[in-house]
Each structure stands twice: as C-alpha cells, then as structure tokens.
Design a protein around this motif. Sequence first.
Motif, PDB file in Angstrom:
ATOM      1  N   VAL A 620     -28.063   7.776  20.862  1.00 24.02           N
ATOM      2  CA  VAL A 620     -26.911   7.916  19.959  1.00 24.02           C
ATOM      3  C   VAL A 620     -27.398   7.725  18.528  1.00 24.02           C
ATOM      4  N   LEU A 621     -27.036   8.653  17.661  1.00 22.44           N
ATOM      5  CA  LEU A 621     -27.392   8.557  16.241  1.00 22.44           C
ATOM      6  C   LEU A 621     -26.135   8.249  15.440  1.00 22.44           C
ATOM      7  N   LEU A 622     -26.138   7.131  14.705  1.00 16.39           N
ATOM      8  CA  LEU A 622     -25.001   6.732  13.873  1.00 16.39           C
ATOM      9  C   LEU A 622     -25.386   6.855  12.410  1.00 16.39           C
ATOM     10  N   VAL A 643     -23.970  12.328  18.168  1.00 17.81           N
ATOM     11  CA  VAL A 643     -24.043  11.960  16.750  1.00 17.81           C
ATOM     12  C   VAL A 643     -22.684  11.389  16.347  1.00 17.81           C
ATOM     13  N   VAL A 644     -22.714  10.224  15.709  1.00 21.70           N
ATOM     14  CA  VAL A 644     -21.485   9.550  15.276  1.00 21.70           C
ATOM     15  C   VAL A 644     -21.559   9.315  13.778  1.00 21.70           C
ATOM     16  N   VAL A 645     -20.484   9.618  13.052  1.00 16.00           N
ATOM     17  CA  VAL A 645     -20.406   9.295  11.619  1.00 16.00           C
ATOM     18  C   VAL A 645     -19.165   8.435  11.400  1.00 16.00           C
ATOM     19  N   ASP A 646     -19.276   7.402  10.563  1.00 13.48           N
ATOM     20  CA  ASP A 646     -18.107   6.559  10.295  1.00 13.48           C
ATOM     21  C   ASP A 646     -17.501   6.901   8.940  1.00 13.48           C
ATOM     22  N   GLY A 647     -16.521   6.125   8.508  1.00 19.34           N
ATOM     23  CA  GLY A 647     -15.759   6.438   7.294  1.00 19.34           C
ATOM     24  C   GLY A 647     -16.456   6.135   5.990  1.00 19.34           C
ATOM     25  N   THR A 648     -17.712   5.682   6.047  1.00 15.25           N
ATOM     26  CA  THR A 648     -18.434   5.362   4.803  1.00 15.25           C
ATOM     27  C   THR A 648     -19.146   6.581   4.223  1.00 15.25           C
ATOM     28  N   ASN A 649     -19.084   7.726   4.907  1.00 13.01           N
ATOM     29  CA  ASN A 649     -19.817   8.914   4.470  1.00 13.01           C
ATOM     30  C   ASN A 649     -18.956   9.852   3.629  1.00 13.01           C
ATOM     31  N   PHE A 650     -19.636  10.624   2.736  1.00 15.63           N
ATOM     32  CA  PHE A 650     -18.940  11.643   1.952  1.00 15.63           C
ATOM     33  C   PHE A 650     -18.445  12.750   2.890  1.00 15.63           C
ATOM     34  N   LYS A 651     -17.269  13.289   2.599  1.00 18.81           N
ATOM     35  CA  LYS A 651     -16.705  14.342   3.448  1.00 18.81           C
ATOM     36  C   LYS A 651     -17.550  15.616   3.415  1.00 18.81           C
ATOM     37  N   THR A 652     -18.138  15.896   2.249  1.00 19.97           N
ATOM     38  CA  THR A 652     -18.984  17.101   2.156  1.00 19.97           C
ATOM     39  C   THR A 652     -20.195  16.988   3.071  1.00 19.97           C
ATOM     40  N   TYR A 653     -20.780  15.795   3.149  1.00 25.09           N
ATOM     41  CA  TYR A 653     -21.906  15.566   4.045  1.00 25.09           C
ATOM     42  C   TYR A 653     -21.469  15.741   5.502  1.00 25.09           C
ATOM     43  N   ARG A 655     -19.078  17.517   6.774  1.00 22.24           N
ATOM     44  CA  ARG A 655     -18.863  18.919   7.138  1.00 22.24           C
ATOM     45  C   ARG A 655     -20.172  19.618   7.474  1.00 22.24           C
ATOM     46  N   VAL A 656     -21.222  19.348   6.671  1.00 24.06           N
ATOM     47  CA  VAL A 656     -22.541  19.960   6.920  1.00 24.06           C
ATOM     48  C   VAL A 656     -23.115  19.456   8.239  1.00 24.06           C
ATOM     49  N   TRP A 657     -23.051  18.141   8.467  1.00 26.00           N
ATOM     50  CA  TRP A 657     -23.585  17.560   9.710  1.00 26.00           C
ATOM     51  C   TRP A 657     -22.844  18.101  10.937  1.00 26.00           C
ATOM     52  N   LYS A 658     -21.533  18.241  10.797  1.00 24.00           N
ATOM     53  CA  LYS A 658     -20.726  18.739  11.909  1.00 24.00           C
ATOM     54  C   LYS A 658     -21.125  20.168  12.272  1.00 24.00           C
ATOM     55  N   ALA A 659     -21.335  20.991  11.244  1.00 26.33           N
ATOM     56  CA  ALA A 659     -21.749  22.383  11.483  1.00 26.33           C
ATOM     57  C   ALA A 659     -23.120  22.438  12.152  1.00 26.33           C
ATOM     58  N   THR A 660     -24.031  21.579  11.728  1.00 32.05           N
ATOM     59  CA  THR A 660     -25.376  21.539  12.316  1.00 32.05           C
ATOM     60  C   THR A 660     -25.307  21.132  13.783  1.00 32.05           C
ATOM     61  N   CYS A 661     -24.528  20.119  14.086  1.00 34.52           N
ATOM     62  CA  CYS A 661     -24.386  19.663  15.476  1.00 34.52           C
ATOM     63  C   CYS A 661     -23.752  20.738  16.350  1.00 34.52           C
ATOM     64  N   ARG A 662     -22.805  21.504  15.782  1.00 33.19           N
ATOM     65  CA  ARG A 662     -22.183  22.578  16.540  1.00 33.19           C
ATOM     66  C   ARG A 662     -23.222  23.651  16.888  1.00 33.19           C
ATOM     67  N   GLN A 663     -24.110  23.959  15.916  1.00 29.91           N
ATOM     68  CA  GLN A 663     -25.164  24.947  16.166  1.00 29.91           C
ATOM     69  C   GLN A 663     -26.133  24.473  17.249  1.00 29.91           C
ATOM     70  N   PRO A 667     -22.838  16.855  20.808  1.00 29.30           N
ATOM     71  CA  PRO A 667     -21.503  16.268  20.576  1.00 29.30           C
ATOM     72  C   PRO A 667     -21.468  15.497  19.256  1.00 29.30           C
ATOM     73  N   PHE A 668     -20.378  15.713  18.494  1.00 24.76           N
ATOM     74  CA  PHE A 668     -20.234  15.111  17.165  1.00 24.76           C
ATOM     75  C   PHE A 668     -18.927  14.336  17.120  1.00 24.76           C
ATOM     76  N   HIS A 669     -18.988  13.066  16.674  1.00 26.76           N
ATOM     77  CA  HIS A 669     -17.789  12.215  16.614  1.00 26.76           C
ATOM     78  C   HIS A 669     -17.630  11.663  15.200  1.00 26.76           C
ATOM     79  N   ASP A 670     -16.573  12.099  14.525  1.00 25.75           N
ATOM     80  CA  ASP A 670     -16.233  11.603  13.189  1.00 25.75           C
ATOM     81  C   ASP A 670     -15.098  10.590  13.337  1.00 25.75           C
TER      82      ASP A 670
END
Length: 679
Positions: A620-622, A643-653, A655-663, A667-670
């Motif tokens: 798991v990558l946080l 891949v997990v991202v919490d609320g401390t991250n920029f929204k623009t970041y 979106r990019v990470w989510k697109a990469t994980c989809r490619q 699994p991506f969890h915001d």
Amino acid sequence: MIMKVLQFPLLKVTGSFVLGIIFAHYTRLPFLLTLICLLVGIAILSLLFFSSQKSYIQKPYFGSFTLMVSFLIGVFTLISNNQTLNSNHYLHQLSNSDKDYISEIVIKEKLKNTNNNDRYVAFVNRLNNKKSYGKVILNIRKDSILPTIEIGSQLKVIGSLYVNRKPNNPNQFDYGSYLENQQIYAQLYADAADVKISPIVDKGISYYASKLRNKIIHNLEKNHFNKTELSVVVALILGQQQDISQEVVRDYQYAGAVHVLSVSGLHVGFILLFITFLLKPFPNTKRASLVKLIIVILSLWAFGILAGLAPSVVRSVTMFSFVAVGMFLRRSINIYNTLAVSAFLILLFQPSFLFDIGFQLSYVALYFIVWLQPLLSSIWTPKYKVTSYLWDIITVSFAAQIGTFPMSIYYFHQFPGLFFVTNLVILPGMSIILALGVVVMVLAAFDFVWMPLLKSLEWSIWLLNKIIGWVASFEDFIFRDIPLNSYMMWSWYLIIFSVIIWIKKPTFQKLMVSLAAIITLQLFAFAAKYSSQKENEFIVFSKQKNTIITERHGDKVMLFSNDSILKNANDNLALKSYLVANFCKIEKKKPLSNVHYFKNKKILIIDSKAVYLEEEKPDVLLLTHSPKLNLERLFKSWKPQQVVVDGTNFKTYIRVWKATCRQQKIPFHDTAEKGFYRL
C-alpha cells in the motif's frame, strides 16, 4: 399500567402507523405496490365494517384489519412524501462532471453559520434553465459585500452542487442521513459574487413570520439589548438558535438544560396558560368558550409559526391545541390519547419527523413524565406548598431524564449528572422569564419598548446564563464518552419498563422479567466488548490539513500523526467518535514514520520530502502533503496493490495521480472523495 395504556384504540392505531413508517424507511418499497396494498386493505376493511354491523363474530377481524390498514397508511405516507419520486427532482438532473450549476432558488430558512459560510435552506425551482424541484442547503462563502438574505428571497446562484455523502471518518454522526430525513439531498456552494438576489420575493407564511421576527430583534437591538442575552431570549421565545455562541450552548448542554433553548412543551404550555389568564374576563357561556378556544388555538399556532415550526414546536402546539379543546369545551382529556393524536397528525403530514432526534426525545420525555412522575411523586407528600412545588419539579425532571437517558447516551455519549440541580434552580424562574419575554416581544412587534421591562428581561437572562455556567463548571459531574450501541439502548429501555412495572405492582414473574432484562443488557455489553477485542484494523482518517493514522488491536489503539494532533488527541472529534463506538482507547502515540507493517502488508508513506527507496516495494502506498512525485516513473520499479491519498494533498496533484493509477490499473483511494481508508 402498560396494558391499560395499550387498551386505548388511538394508541394502537398510532403505534401501527409508526411501525409502517419505520418499515417503509428500511425497505424502500415501490410507490405503486404500496398504493395497491393500501387500496386493497381499505376495500377489505370497508367490507368487514359493513358485515360486522350484522354479525358479532367478525368484529375481532375488523380490529385487526384496522391496525393493518394503519400500518399500510404509515408505509404509504412515508413513501408518498419522498420528494425524489418527482421526475423533476434535481437528483435526476445531476451529472458526474465537476461543472458548476446555474440554480434558481427560494430561501426558506436561515441556519447557523459556520466559520466559512453563511447557510440557508432553499427550494430549487430551476436547475440549468430546466424546471426542477427539491430542497438543498445553500452555503455562501462569507463576504462582507453580500447582505443578510431574507426568507422568501429568490436567488440565481452559480455554484457547485454536492450530493450528501456518507461520513468521512468511521463512526461519525451521519449528517447526510440526517439531512435526507428532512428531504435535503444535496448542498450548494457558491461565492458571494455568484449570487444574484432578485427584487421579487416569495411572500408566504415563512416570509411574514421572518419579517416579524427581524422587526422584534431589530427593535431590541436598537435599544441596546446585550447581544449574548438577546441570542438566548430569541431562542427561548422565537425558537431561533442561529446566533447563540458555541460556549453558551456548551454550558447549557453540560448543565442538562439544553432543552430550555429549544421551544417545546414548556414554552407552549406557558403560552396556553398565559392566554387563558388574559381571557379570564370573558364569560363562561358556550359561545364565549368557543370564542376563547378559537383565540387560544390561533395564538398557539401563531406562536408556532413565529418560532419556525420545528418538530418540537409542531408537536407541542398540536398537543396543547387538543388540551385547549378539552379545557374550553369542558371535556375530559386523556393525555395518552392526546399524545397519540398529536403524533399521528404530525407524522401524517411530516413522516420524516419520526427520525428527528428532538422529536423522539420530546415524545419519550413527555410519556415518562405522564407515566412515571406520579409514581415518583407518591414517594413523599410534602406538607407545604413551596416544598410540594419543588418536589414536583424534581420528580418531573427525574421522570424525563430516566426516560431519555438511554437515547441521549446513544446519540450524544454523555450525561449531565447535575440535571436535577439545574431544573430545581431555573424552572421556578422560567415562568417569570417567559412572561417577561412574551410581553417584551409583543410590545416590540408594535415598535414599543418599555425600558424597565426590557432591562428586567435582560438581567433575568444574564442571571440564567450565570447559573447555567456555574452548574456547567462542575465538569466532574459530566459523564462523557459513554459507549452504547443500539442493542444496549433497547436493553436499557427493557430494564426501565420492567423495573417500573414491577415496582408498581410487585410479582415474582415481573421480578424475573426485570432480572432477565438486566442479563440481556450484560450479554449485549459483553458481545460488544468481545467483538471489539477480536478486531484488528489499520485506518487512514480523512482530514484536510493533517495525516491521522490509527492501528487497532482489540481495545488498544496506536495513534500516528504530527505533534499537534498527538497532544490534543482527546479533543479530536473524529478520534473520539471512533474510540467510543469501538470500546477502545489510545494506548500509544507515535510520530509518523515512512514504513508501517500490518497483517503481512507493507505500507509506505511518502510525504512532501518525497524520500523513498526503490527496493521498498510496498503493498500500500500512502501519499501525504503533496510530494513532487512522478508515479508513472515510480511504477516502472514496482507496483503497489493500492494507492491512498489523504486530505493533505493538492487537488491538482490528486487528479494527476488518479489518472496515472487508472492507466496502470492500480486501485486508487482518495479520502477526500471516498472517506477513510481501512485495512
């Protein structure tokens, strides 16, 4: 006594009706099916009614089918009141995109503001130039340019519309479900610059009631009524709690007197007595009694409309309207029937009120006052009027608290130990405060303020707040963070009812039932504790500015976060809700580290420093605090299972990470979008 109560037909009918509402709430049956069942039930009931006039044998069947039809009416009432069945409801017009919506809305109610937003309940008329329908909460980001919006104002708003979500963190209060019980399914967010106020105003009852309230408040403010005391008196008399400070509300909660701030039976009962006193000069003829009854009922409902028609207000006004009918038409009033009729009529028009916490607590409190207070009062018979009056206050307070404490602990997980002291001190003075308040408000409505009365009211409220603050200062008597699940709550009610019935008329069988109820509570408590002991979980909480991680093994929790969270963990609401609900406590507190292990899974945390080793290969990558990271390049070395991202991250970041994980089909969890992440 319980059996005698259940013999009243209205209670049986209302009970079946309420069960129907509850059944419909949890089953969500199709509208057409419930309509057909109801029509068939009414047809069979009609046939049984006519046949029972000729034959005595079928009468029991008629009674059973009456209860069945009451049940079906409850089912149909809730389903037919579901606004989302309307094809024009805004929920059917929302898309999955993040685009803004153009909404044409009408303001219906002012809510308490937050630190960032002015909040209103609004009704949607059009959405993106299409006819629409339904209630939303409007959040306008605070701006000094925009004036306070009046009730009835028509607005054109460009903003984001978000459907209610499940709680972001485990065991939190489900605010989305709370709103849905009020037919509110989304919240609209907009900047002040994107809100256009139309000169056209929707002038309904709410508009005129709001204008009158604002006129009264303005006249009091103009005569220098202290702001803190004014906010309390506006809540006491006008039912508007938006401007009360959080500190004052907390004091009333800790002192066990928060019910005083909500217009309820105490206030409406006083209005009834006050109006009755003013009408004493009228003769006692039948015609005069009818006129007095009409005046009283109109006065009660005028007060209810002025107070905003909250569930507690509607319940109290409806109930005391029936009491007034009995008083002025000289007919005996059975209080149980009065409670049943008021509940039936309210829920017939607003079935969702059944799931309102205030509605539940008020009816339970009233029932226990009627049922239990005479038993408590009979323990001692005072010789003097003063002691008798004080004894009545104590017994009423205890009866209400005994009835509501399981529900209060279940919802709020705390109990004010000095509630009887508070009621003993403040209730005798409440009649004076309410009398002064009503007179001052009525005079202010006619643009007349008499300073001696005004200052007397202001000083009375100041003294009331001081007494409440003094009682609330004894924090050792405030029992907080009490764990109680729904099974334990119902077990408590089983104990309360069985013990009281046994005390009223002791028998061996009733004693056995009481002991069985106590054992049932113990079994449910043991089961909850045992279930908690078996569980192990790793949770990433959903927080905007901080990373919070807990690792739980049974009832022991290890907390990982930054220094500020670690120091104030006991005051963190998200953590408190989680700990109380799971019967556990924080055993250790540690700063965040880069690598965690849980159940043979490696969790790698990459923060703003973006430091990691290529050979880590985590399961798991946080990602926290917006690390400058190229996930596509990283995934060439290793691919995590999650891949997990919490609320401390920029929204623009994100979106990019989510697109990469989809490619990469990872699994991506915001947590900002999906809520907390649990292993």
